[in-house]
Design an enzyme around this catalytic site. Structure first.
Site, PDB file in Angstrom:
ATOM      1  N   GLU A  11      94.454   8.523  51.594  1.00 40.85           N
ATOM      2  CA  GLU A  11      95.894   8.440  51.325  1.00 40.85           C
ATOM      3  C   GLU A  11      96.145   7.696  50.026  1.00 40.85           C
ATOM      4  O   GLU A  11      96.896   8.145  49.170  1.00 40.85           O
ATOM      5  CB  GLU A  11      96.619   7.768  52.488  1.00 40.85           C
ATOM      6  CG  GLU A  11      98.131   7.715  52.281  1.00 40.85           C
ATOM      7  CD  GLU A  11      98.887   7.176  53.482  1.00 40.85           C
ATOM      8  OE1 GLU A  11     100.089   6.880  53.331  1.00 40.85           O
ATOM      9  OE2 GLU A  11      98.299   7.053  54.576  1.00 40.85           O
ATOM     10  N   ARG A  17     103.443  -1.753  61.500  1.00 39.74           N
ATOM     11  CA  ARG A  17     103.268  -0.777  62.585  1.00 39.74           C
ATOM     12  C   ARG A  17     102.499  -1.388  63.751  1.00 39.74           C
ATOM     13  O   ARG A  17     102.693  -0.995  64.911  1.00 39.74           O
ATOM     14  CB  ARG A  17     102.576   0.488  62.078  1.00 39.74           C
ATOM     15  CG  ARG A  17     102.552   1.610  63.112  1.00 39.74           C
ATOM     16  CD  ARG A  17     102.046   2.923  62.530  1.00 39.74           C
ATOM     17  NE  ARG A  17     103.037   3.637  61.778  1.00 39.74           N
ATOM     18  CZ  ARG A  17     103.759   4.660  62.245  1.00 39.74           C
ATOM     19  NH1 ARG A  17     103.583   5.053  63.498  1.00 39.74           N
ATOM     20  NH2 ARG A  17     104.627   5.281  61.501  1.00 39.74           N
ATOM     21  N   GLU A  55      97.548  11.157  65.407  1.00 39.68           N
ATOM     22  CA  GLU A  55      97.192   9.761  65.665  1.00 39.68           C
ATOM     23  C   GLU A  55      97.297   9.326  67.125  1.00 39.68           C
ATOM     24  O   GLU A  55      96.445   8.558  67.590  1.00 39.68           O
ATOM     25  CB  GLU A  55      98.075   8.851  64.803  1.00 39.68           C
ATOM     26  CG  GLU A  55      97.810   8.964  63.328  1.00 39.68           C
ATOM     27  CD  GLU A  55      98.833   8.185  62.517  1.00 39.68           C
ATOM     28  OE1 GLU A  55      98.414   7.333  61.720  1.00 39.68           O
ATOM     29  OE2 GLU A  55     100.043   8.411  62.682  1.00 39.68           O
TER      30      GLU A  55
END
Length: 801
Positions: free
Chosen positions: A270, A348, A751
């Protein structure tokens, strides 16, 4: 449990799959009937034949342009030091070397920070911040020549104190790479003080190397008037485009990034793909020749970031019936030397530190600590799994303290609907189905009877102890950076009735391209061979978001659908006028386009539309609705919806060696109305194995000098075929379409199933707890390697670990 519809048996291993998307008692309403022609079918992966035949093209397989040069980085051999002197003359004089790149050669900005912190130089100048940081890069005629030359550098360092782990970071004052975040609701301190029972503890989780099959790679080719074309193994083509433009000091319209497929990413491409792409582009810019970089596996692992390892301190108040009353957690992460994505990752982790459970009074705090190690980065789950592991440890602690079955503690604390439904970040949970999923899975896999049988058998087994655990997952879907929740697409319909689909997502083996093909198939009523997906390129779809956060199909699927339906509307209007029928009498079906009573082949319609000057090309766009997030207040609706599931794992632990074997796993997973059940089941299977690997076999080890010692397959153990469960039953939840308006009511499946591996850690813990008759929580940290298992067993037996 219900019989699987497909079962592949090999020796003593059975893999049960639901090839059509569910099977068994469903939850929710029955979805609308799926029209023939594509989505919600188990279409084979669009590159499957090429994958197994070895003909799929990756960056290193591309035909090499004439005069191609090869780039190899020269890496720091210190974890934290000033560069006193650097002699690269021997490197420059080595055979085949064309040029040696240093920071001073960069025409633009020596920065590749993905979050604009200016804390991540492409090439180090006067300071190195981790062992393995790129300082220079060799450009040579062959890769072998570049590798040999890089070893000839003579660099003199002045060593500085190195901070290598969370404990050292805290002891050194706790420097942070990002602002800490607090999420709270109610009064955690008062709730803890008033609780009838209270306990506190700590859980430690190690990091994880991505270990994608295809390493970091990029090929750059200069063009006319400053153009640069870059083929990069990247999950974020637009960011790579921006970084290359930033380093070369030119506008983005001169840089095009392209990727057909990756050999795995898992988050490791990413942001971490940017530096290799920039080095290749820099070499191409300064030499005028195409340049390629393909990192050696050791260099790749030494240079790139990992999953963040965490230390979580928790304090929980509860009652005798196992009801959670208050929770206070501090989640500290080893982030590495630069910010990278550590802020969103630790955020997160807080978002998921409740997992599927309601905490009446709660305070969650993050601590993103700076260390002189690789800059940790995105990894499947993006901090969510670490938060969920902490939540499940709290459940386990309460179960042992009260003597209750952990499943009962879980069921008593799940979110409700209309009550007990507010998260610590003040988002209302509108669709909590964790309890019925756990109950259904427990029924299917006969959890209660098996648990009783295991406990009875363990008392008579001196060396092999078995354990069982059933754990849920509630996983939020959307980027917490709200602006990333957008996507574009470009669809062309040609006069022969064939269709080309372009979108901003990237294919890394997860089947995203296949699902995009299915959307066009379904809408146009076409077969798979009539729809072609192309490489993802910033030249066709600009300003894309990363393929991450499980959002690839959600975002890009809706963008593709938008483009397709614009074209369909034009074709419908044309057909209705041409054949003199109402627009609602034009339908696209597998046998052709039904225009009233007439069936017109799709190719005939498109050819006629062309001669009537009807546009058959369209861009598409989508942005996720309903979401908002305020990091200053720690409140908002960061997720469009939640994906759910549950896993039951049974393990056998050898008390003589500490070795563990996964005997059986049953998974019931919520994919909404699955776009492609076989691909989604494959994602669940792979995610589970990867999650179990993180928690059991995969161990990152740094020495006192800050050198990563586990930088090759010989020292870092990812799960092998023999590490899979001996019995593996995977089912998708049936009749459970997404209540939000996603692409054909599907749910993300990249995920969330990674978290199913948590059941293995708790099954091991359950097996070890038998050593003191299930009186004490083993407090097993991760990874639960054989050594860790033996240490825990010794503690439970009253010995010294």
């Amino acid at each position: 449990m219900s019989d699987p519809t497909v079962a592949d048996t090999h020796m003593d291993r059975t893999v049960a799959r639901d090839a059509s998307g569910g099977r068994g008692a469903g939850l929710g309403t029955t979805p609308d009937a799926v029209v023939a022609g594509g989505a919600s079918r188990s279409l084979r992966h669009e590159s499957a034949a090429m994958h197994v035949s070895g003909t799929a093209t990756y960056i290193d397989d591309m035909p090499e342009p004439k005069g191609l040069l090869h780039v190899v980085p020269g890496l720091s051999t210190r974890a934290h030091a000033r560069i006193v002197a650097m002699d690269l003359e021997a490197v420059r004089a080595a055979p085949g070397v064309i040029r040696v790149l240093v920071a001073a050669d960069i025409p633009g900005h020596n920065q590749v920070s993905p979050v604009g912190r200016n804390d991540e130089p492409l090439l180090a100048t006067d300071l190195v911040s981790f062992h393995g940081q790129p300082i220079f890069a060799v450009v040579a005629e062959t890769r072998g020549q570049a590798r040999r030359a890089a070893r000839l550098a003579r660099i003199e360092y002045e060593d500085l104190p190195a901070v290598l782990d969370i404990a050292q970071a805290r002891a050194a004052g706790g420097a942070l790479v990002w602002r800490p975040l607090t999420m709270q609701r109610g009064d955690a301190e008062a709730g803890l003080a008033a609780a009838p029972r209270r306990l506190s503890g700590r859980i430690v989780m190690g990091g994880q190397e991505h270990f994608y099959l295809e390493g970091q790679a990029a090929l750059a080719q200069p063009g006319e008037e400053g153009e640069m074309r870059v083929w990069s193994s990247t999950q974020h083509p637009t960011e790579t485009q921006h970084m290359v433009a930033h380093v070369l000091d030119r506008p983005s319209n001169l840089v095009t990034t392209e990727i057909r497929r990756m050999g795995g990413g898992f988050g490791g491409k990413e942001t971490q793909a940017n530096a290799p792409a920039c080095l290749a582009a820099l070499a191409a810019e300064l030499t005028g020749r195409a340049a390629k970089i393909r990192l050696d596996r050791d260099d790749d692992i030494m240079m790139t970031g990992k999953r963040h390892d965490f230390v979580v301190d928790y304090d929980v108040g509860f009652d005798d019936d196992g009801h959670i009353l208050a929770v206070d957690m501090v989640l500290a992460a080893r982030c590495g030397w630069s910010a990278d994505l550590s802020g969103p990752v630790t955020d997160r982790a807080l978002f998921h530190a409740d997992n599927a459970y309601y905490y009446p009074d709660v305070r969650l705090r993050s601590e993103p600590l700076k260390t002189n190690t690789q800059s940790n980065t995105a990894y499947r789950g993006f901090g969510g799994p670490q938060g969920i592991v902490a939540a499940e440890r709290v459940i386990e602690e309460i179960a042992f303290a009260t003597g209750l079955d952990p499943l009962d503690v879980r069921l008593r604390n799940v979110y409700g609907i209309g009550t007990r439904d507010l998260t610590p970040y003040h988002m209302t949970v509108e669709d909590s189905i964790a309890a019925p999923i756990m109950a259904e899975l427990a029924r299917r896999c006969d959890y209660r009877a098996r648990r009783a049988a295991i406990r009875a058998a363990n008392g008579a087994s001196p060396h092999i102890r078995r354990g069982i655990a059933l754990t849920p997952v509630k996983f939020g879907i959307s980027f917490t950076a709200t602006h990333y929740n957008q996507a574009g697409a470009l669809v062309h319909v040609y006069t022969d009735g064939s269709v080309q689909v372009n979108h901003g997502g990237t294919e890394m083996g997860q089947g995203l391209h296949t699902k995009m093909v299915q959307i066009a198939m379904r809408e146009f009523g076409l077969s798979a061979e009539r729809v072609r997906i192309t490489a993802t390129t910033t030249g066709k779809v600009p300003n894309t978001s990363a393929t991450a956060a499980s959002s690839g199909a959600d975002l890009n699927g809706m963008a593709v659908l938008d483009a397709v339906r614009k074209i369909k509307d034009r074709l419908v209007a044309f057909a209705a006028g041409q054949w003199g029928v109402a627009a609602d009498e034009v339908r696209f079906l597998p046998d052709g386009v039904h225009v009233g009573a007439t069936v017109v082949p799709f190719a005939e319609l498109t050819k006629a539309a062309y001669f009537a000057r009807v546009s058959m090309s369209s861009s598409g766009f989508y942005k996720t609705p309903k979401i908002s997030w305020n990091a200053e207040t720690g409140r908002g609706r960061p997720f469009f919806y939640f994906a759910y599931g549950a896993a039951c794992a049974e393990v056998a632990v050898d008390l003589l060696t500490g070795e563990m074997r996964i005997e059986r796993v049953d998974i019931l997973h919520d994919a909404g109305q699955s776009l492609n059940p076989v691909i989604d089941i494959g994602q669940v299977e792979g995610a589970f194995v990867q999650g179990a690997g993180w928690l059991t076999t995969e161990e990152l080890v740094w020495d006192e000098a800050g050198r990563l010692r586990t930088h090759a397959p010989s020292t870092y153990k990812i799960p092998a075929c023999s590490d899979r469960p001996r019995i593996f039953n995977v089912h998708l939840l049936d009749h459970a379409p997404n209540q939000e308006e996603t692409i054909f009511r599907s749910k993300a499946v990249g995920e969330p199933p990674f978290v199913h591996g948590v059941a293995v850690l708790h099954a091991i813990s359950d097996a070890l707890a038998s050593l003191d008759d299930y009186r004490t929580c083993p407090r097993l940290d991760a990874p639960a390697t054989p050594e860790a298992i033996l240490r825990a067993a010794m503690r439970l037996r009253g010995g010294t670990a």
